[in-house]
Design a protein around this motif. Structure first.
Motif, PDB file in Angstrom:
ATOM      1  N   ALA A 186       0.838  -1.223   0.009  1.00 39.32           N
ATOM      2  CA  ALA A 186       0.122  -0.012  -0.047  1.00 39.32           C
ATOM      3  C   ALA A 186       0.749   1.285   0.010  1.00 39.32           C
ATOM      4  CB  ALA A 186      -0.893  -0.012   1.157  1.00 39.32           C
ATOM      5  N   LEU A 187       1.897   1.221   0.788  1.00 40.12           N
ATOM      6  CA  LEU A 187       2.830   2.640   0.888  1.00 40.12           C
ATOM      7  C   LEU A 187       3.503   2.711  -0.309  1.00 40.12           C
ATOM      8  CD1 LEU A 187       4.277   2.022   4.638  1.00 40.12           C
ATOM      9  CD2 LEU A 187       2.616   3.731   3.386  1.00 40.12           C
ATOM     10  N   LEU A 188       4.262   1.489  -0.897  1.00 37.04           N
ATOM     11  CA  LEU A 188       4.639   2.000  -2.193  1.00 37.04           C
ATOM     12  C   LEU A 188       4.333   2.076  -3.181  1.00 37.04           C
ATOM     13  CD1 LEU A 188       7.727  -0.781  -1.882  1.00 37.04           C
ATOM     14  CD2 LEU A 188       7.721   1.609  -1.488  1.00 37.04           C
ATOM     15  N   GLY A 189       2.700   1.465  -3.419  1.00 33.26           N
ATOM     16  CA  GLY A 189       2.009   1.808  -4.299  1.00 33.26           C
ATOM     17  C   GLY A 189       1.456   3.225  -4.541  1.00 33.26           C
ATOM     18  N   SER A 190       1.191   3.744  -3.129  1.00 31.92           N
ATOM     19  CA  SER A 190       0.837   5.162  -2.987  1.00 31.92           C
ATOM     20  C   SER A 190       1.844   6.144  -3.324  1.00 31.92           C
ATOM     21  CB  SER A 190       0.224   5.294  -1.410  1.00 31.92           C
ATOM     22  OG  SER A 190      -0.672   4.726  -1.181  1.00 31.92           O
ATOM     23  N   ALA A 191       3.201   5.766  -2.953  1.00 31.69           N
ATOM     24  CA  ALA A 191       4.312   6.405  -3.388  1.00 31.69           C
ATOM     25  C   ALA A 191       4.466   6.663  -4.735  1.00 31.69           C
ATOM     26  CB  ALA A 191       5.422   6.114  -2.682  1.00 31.69           C
TER      27      ALA A 191
END
Length: 405
Positions: free
Chosen positions: A330-335
């Motif tokens: 979720a974090l890397l996708g959002s980034a």
């Protein structure tokens, strides 16, 4: 708290194995966040391209026009459109722009290209649509001004002030030609418009095509995108009585959006397979971990740890792996989405001819908190479901049976 501490200890006891298991969850969540957001961006690009630089929220046409348009013919026209408009009254609640579209050849005197000519009321039309004039020259009305899409002007070497010859057929099939002076070069965010279209004043187009006061279509804008269907429903019977019909942007964009739906389903199927692999990996990890600690499990059971609490401890271990993978995904996708917040310029792809549909060449991928949260929760649910069977199976072992193994 005791169960959580033990679960964390057991999870990180085999750090490498736990991280490798979490990777599959990470990949699935990452693809959900990034891939589905990208497809949503494509949908928005198609819708924006259709509405803001091509057809508006709706267009009113004579019956049979769509078939002629597909054959690149002038087709049946909206006769005496001003009189037709008067019968609609103010109930249309839309900003209306008449235009006369026709196939033509645009030439610089040496080379010519097949193009789409559009007769418009320049001041109101260019202001209503996203059709910025990037270079211009003062041209008097009697000089026959023409505004040319940048993708069409470039191969012909047309610049503001240069002369272009227009060859077309009237509505009755006879050929006609006339010289125009380039008043401006248009570069919109719609590749299909830029590469194929030029604009001339509506009255001149009507004179050229011998169409009197008729137009091909009347395009309209309403305050909100969703209102187009309401306007269509309200005026359907009136337009039908006049031999006309209305096509909304939803209907116009439907074929391209349906292709994106196929992409969405394909991505969902791929994510499902990845999550299936992730679930298998988590289940396998839980079984291996439980077998390695089967005597430890038996000891806990002998000390009075209930079946439910034993299963909960094993579920928490899987949950920790799920949280690690889902959180990173979720974090890397959002980034990744945030890094594209200024948009992706697809104009180079459009100029190479790889984009032929009416869509914006600027692709914006929006970061949707709801999608990030739902993707994260999907990763957790997959981890929990995968661990359910091993947790129940090993939590039911009797202390004697566990100690014998």
């Amino acid at each position: 708290m005791f169960l959580l501490r033990i679960a964390l200890k057991n999870t990180f006891r085999k750090m490498r194995r736990s991280l490798l298991t979490a990777v599959s969850i990470f990949v699935g969540v990452f693809m959900m966040v990034l891939g589905l957001s990208f497809i949503d961006g494509l949908d928005s690009s198609v819708i924006r391209g259709q509405i803001r630089s091509d057809t508006g929220h709706f267009r009113i046409m004579a019956k049979g026009y769509l078939e002629a348009e597909e054959e690149n013919e002038i087709g049946p026209l909206v006769e005496e459109w001003e009189k037709q408009k008067a019968s609609w009254g103010d109930s249309m609640e839309a900003q209306l722009h008449p235009r006369l579209s026709f196939p033509a050849e645009l030439s610089n005197g040496r080379d010519g290209l097949q193009a789409r000519g559009v007769g418009i009321e320049p001041e109101s039309y260019l202001a209503a649509f996203e059709l910025p004039v990037i270079r211009s020259a003062p041209v008097k009305p009697e000089q026959n001004p023409v505004w040319v899409g940048s993708g069409l002007a470039e191969p012909l070497g047309l610049e503001p002030g240069s002369t272009a010859t227009l060859l077309a057929r009237t509505r009755f099939g006879t050929y006609t030609a006339e010289e125009f002076v380039v008043a401006g070069i248009i570069r919109s965010s719609n590749a299909a418009v830029d590469s194929t279209t030029f604009f001339i004043p509506l009255k001149k187009a009507q004179e050229l095509l011998d169409s009197a006061h008729s137009v091909s279509e009347v395009v309209g804008f309403v305050p909100r995108d969703a209102l187009a269907l309401e306007v269509q429903s309200r005026h359907a019977s009136t337009l039908q009585a006049q031999g006309l019909f209305m096509q909304t942007w939803q209907e116009r964009a439907a074929p391209v959006l349906s292709v994106n739906q196929v992409r969405r389903k394909s991505l969902n199927a791929l994510v499902f397979l990845i999550m299936l692999v992730a679930a298998t990996s988590i289940a396998n990890t839980m079984v291996m971990s439980a077998f390695e600690r089967i005597r430890e499990i038996g000891t806990y059971r002998a000390l009075g740890l209930q079946t439910e609490r034993m299963a909960a401890m094993l579920m928490v271990e899987a949950g920790v792996i799920g949280v690690l993978g889902a959180l990173m995904g979720a974090l890397l996708g959002s980034a990744a989405i945030y890094s594209m917040r200024s948009g992706i310029d697809m104009s180079s792809m459009a100029s190479s001819g790889n984009i032929t549909v009416s869509m914006s060449t600027m692709l914006y991928v929006d970061l949707s908190p709801a999608r990030v949260v739902s993707s994260f929760m999907t990763g957790l649910i997959v981890a929990a479901l995968a661990a359910l069977y091993p947790a129940i199976k090993f939590s039911r072992l009797s202390p004697m049976e566990a100690m014998k193994r």
